[in-house]
Design an enzyme around this catalytic site. Structure first.
Site, PDB file in Angstrom:
ATOM      1  N   TYR A 191       0.854  -1.187   0.000  1.00 23.66           N
ATOM      2  CA  TYR A 191       0.000   0.000   0.000  1.00 23.66           C
ATOM      3  C   TYR A 191       0.891   1.239   0.000  1.00 23.66           C
ATOM      4  CZ  TYR A 191      -3.097   3.713   1.585  1.00 23.66           C
ATOM      5  OH  TYR A 191      -3.793   4.880   1.666  1.00 23.66           O
TER       6      TYR A 191
ATOM      7  N   GLU B 160      -3.116   7.593  -4.314  1.00 19.35           N
ATOM      8  CA  GLU B 160      -3.065   6.317  -3.587  1.00 19.35           C
ATOM      9  C   GLU B 160      -2.901   5.174  -4.577  1.00 19.35           C
ATOM     10  OE1 GLU B 160      -5.817   5.126  -0.045  1.00 19.35           O
ATOM     11  OE2 GLU B 160      -6.655   4.173  -1.826  1.00 19.35           O
TER      12      GLU B 160
END
Lengths: 287, 370
Positions: free
Chosen positions: B100, B185
């Site tokens: 992530y 992101e």
């Protein structure tokens, strides 16, 4: 006393020859603020309400000194104007302008933090120490000198509350708007610390709203304060995922909810008003 | 402004961040053609809602025929209230590990913050705090190589993947700055053999920076038609489902006005922050938007600062003279030029209140009986 500004503060209005600049310069002068100059590139030599206009901040600084600058500048030019003031030694910058890009705001705040400069806003109504100095766009007639400090994220809502305090005979030491954007120069804690240290302030009203975690962070500090705090929060009825005007006022991923903030504030010992008109009553009880 | 996944990936690819080979398709036949080119593919519904995979918006296909069949099912499917109008068709990539990575704004620190984790593929909120790398970025310094090396070390990356990781961080921060992002992101960021590939993208761009978006930046319209019209006249408007139309000046007081209406048992039709300093013409247009939603009553709550009460009052005169006002108006005026505003409204038969409590109670009462 009072915080950040008082009767000795020399104020510069940047963007003084624009519509808003002119109107609010006159209002501030009427209130008795000590406005020593204005800046509008290319308009140097003019006057607004008897205030001399300069082409640059450096010129204004050399002419008579500046303690605080207030910006009535279009959003795309705010960063440049803020840096012009900061690089010329102005120690307090009040950014009224809304719609300032967040990256510009972050650049301004990083530089200000390095140099120990206080930035109020962007997207703020400004600040006022009643009877002493007003820097901003709030109505002149609703404040009274006194001992209550008010710190708010939202402008008009703070007018509502200041007005109800004045009507109830409770004057204010300083009223300050943090600004409605996600990146602003002062946090609740920054202002609460100053009110806690201010001899004139006896109690503080915190006006918050849904979104972000500013109220939750403030709660940690409130639990250590000796002065009573009354809080009012807007946005109880707001649905998640809808941005309520202010860039910061949005409930996302279950964060920044009304109930969470009320719980944090109540847990810290703050008195939470459910409706704006409960604020004066709660203050009376707390004092 | 939230961008669709494929738009974010176009920006990534344009700025040197690796993404899987793929194309966006508007119908099953296009999907077939793309799959015929790429082989085994993944089909991803292009909607602006999170949790898309769990909601069934991502499918894998081994052949072009299967891709077309699955695409036919996905098009038009409702995913958490969003309709699938486009599919991103991508070559299926080898996944050795999912990470992530994001950069977003931290309002408390007034700085960008980088968040990374070796446990990718799930919502970062569900990842335990101790396995998250969180580092603030000083905007005056930016992302330097040493910063990247440290993040990569803490993620446990090695060899060529570590090198690619450090390079990716630098590029992601460049994207964050260049496009005025509020969020970039990548979840998951995939380790695929010796490569790092952005298997997803979430890019939110600051609406306020529209005047300087780089050429070719995509624009996504999230607003409803009325919200869009309101935006054009400089008013912040959100539709709700009650019957009391609301206008106030300032986000905080508008929210508080909605809260007060609910306190008295009423339901607001909308949130409308008419902003500060609007003149009577803009305000008149805002009133026309309220009327068009056919509410039972309009409640106006003005505490004038930069907004002048007389300008608001003149706006009502203007609307009454041009289009007429078909519903009752309850108005509270206080602050700058209050007396003038009250007098103007009295001239057209509208009584104003000075206390919001009385005004809100009155509006709720009218909505209840009519």
């Amino acid at each position: 006393m009072a915080i950040i500004i008082d009767e000795s503060t020399r104020v510069l209005v940047q963007g003084i020859t624009g519509n808003q600049g002119r109107f609010h310069t006159r209002q501030m002068l009427e209130y008795g603020s000590n406005i020593t100059g204005g800046v509008s590139p290319g308009k140097g030599g003019q006057e607004v309400g008897g205030v001399p206009v300069y082409n640059t901040v450096a010129e204004a600084m050399a002419a008579g000194g500046v303690d605080a600058a207030v910006l009535f500048i279009p959003a795309p030019a705010v960063k440049d104007a803020a840096f012009e003031n900061m690089e010329n030694g102005v120690k307090t910058i009040v950014i009224i302008t809304e719609h300032v890009p967040v990256h510009d705001a972050m650049d301004i705040m990083a530089y200000a933090a390095d140099k120990g400069i206080t930035v109020v806003g962007p997207n703020t109504f400004g600040l006022i120490s009643p009877g002493k100095c007003k820097i901003g766009i709030m109505p002149n007639q609703i404040y009274k000198p006194g001992t209550i400090g008010i710190v708010a994220r939202s402008g008009t809502l703070s007018y509502e509350i200041a007005n109800s305090l004045s009507a109830a005979g409770m004057g204010q030491s300083t009223v300050i708007g943090l600004g409605g954007d996600r990146i602003v120069g002062l946090s609740f804690v920054d202002v609460l610390e100053r009110f806690e240290a201010d001899a004139e302030t006896e109690a503080v009203v915190l006006v918050g709203e849904i979104g972000g975690n500013a109220e939750e962070v403030a709660s940690d500090y409130i639990s250590k304060m000796t002065k009573p705090v009354v809080a009012f929060l807007a946005g109880k009825s707001a649905p998640p995922g809808k941005r309520m005007g202010h860039a910061g006022a949005i409930i996302e991923r279950g964060m920044g909810t009304y109930d969470g903030k009320v719980a944090a504030l109540s847990g810290s010992g703050a008195h939470v008003a459910r409706l704006p008109w409960e604020v004066p009553e709660l203050l009376k009880k707390a004092l | 402004m939230k961008l669709f996944e494929y738009m974010g990936k176009e920006i990534f690819a344009h700025n040197g961040i690796k993404v899987p080979p793929g194309k966006v398709a508007a119908g099953p036949d296009e999907v077939y053609a793309i799959a015929a080119e790429l082989g085994e593919v993944v089909l991803k519904s292009q909607v602006l809602s999170g949790g898309r995979g769990k909601a069934g918006g991502i499918k894998f296909a081994d052949s072009p025929d299967e891709a077309r069949k699955l695409a036919a099912e996905l098009f038009g499917t409702d995913l958490k209230g969003f309709k699938t109008e486009a599919l991103l068709v991508e070559k299926k990539i080898r996944i050795d590990k999912e990470l992530y990575l994001s950069i977003t704004l931290d309002g408390s620190a007034r700085k960008p913050v980088l968040i990374a984790s070796a446990s990718g593929g799930m919502d970062i909120e569900e990842v335990p705090e101790e396995s998250i790398v969180k580092k603030h970025i000083d905007p005056e310094v930016g992302v330097m190589p040493h910063f990247c090396r440290e993040v990569v070390r803490r993620l446990g990356l090695a060899g060529n993947v570590a090198k690619e990781g450090a390079d990716l961080l630098t590029k992601l921060y460049q994207v964050f700055k260049k496009y005025d992002c509020e969020l970039v992101e990548i979840n998951p960021l995939v380790i695929s053999g010796e490569e790092l590939i952005a298997a997803d993208s979430k890019v939110n761009i600051d609406d306020e920076a529209r005047f300087r978006y780089p050429a070719g930046t995509p624009i996504v319209e999230e607003r409803t038609a009325l919200e869009k019209k309101a935006h054009e006249i400089g008013v912040s408007y959100v539709e709700l489902d009650g019957n009391i139309a609301v206008m106030a000046n300032g986000a905080g007081i508008t929210m508080a006005t909605l809260d007060i209406i609910e306190h008295f048992g009423g339901k607001p039709r909308n949130f409308m922050d008419a902003g500060g300093g609007a003149d009577s013409e803009a305000t008149a247009q805002a009133i026309e938007i309220l009327i068009s939603t056919e509410p039972k009553v309009i409640l106006v709550n003005i505490f004038g600062g930069i907004t002048r009460c007389d300008e608001v009052a003149r706006a009502f005169v203007r609307v009454r003279e041009s289009a007429g006002i078909p519903v009752p108006v309850v108005i509270r005026l206080s602050g700058t030029n209050e007396d003038e505003g009250i007098a103007i409204l009295r001239g057209i038969g509208i009584e104003s209140y000075s206390d919001v409590r009385e005004a809100a109670a009155k509006a709720v009462e009218i909505a209840a009986v009519s």
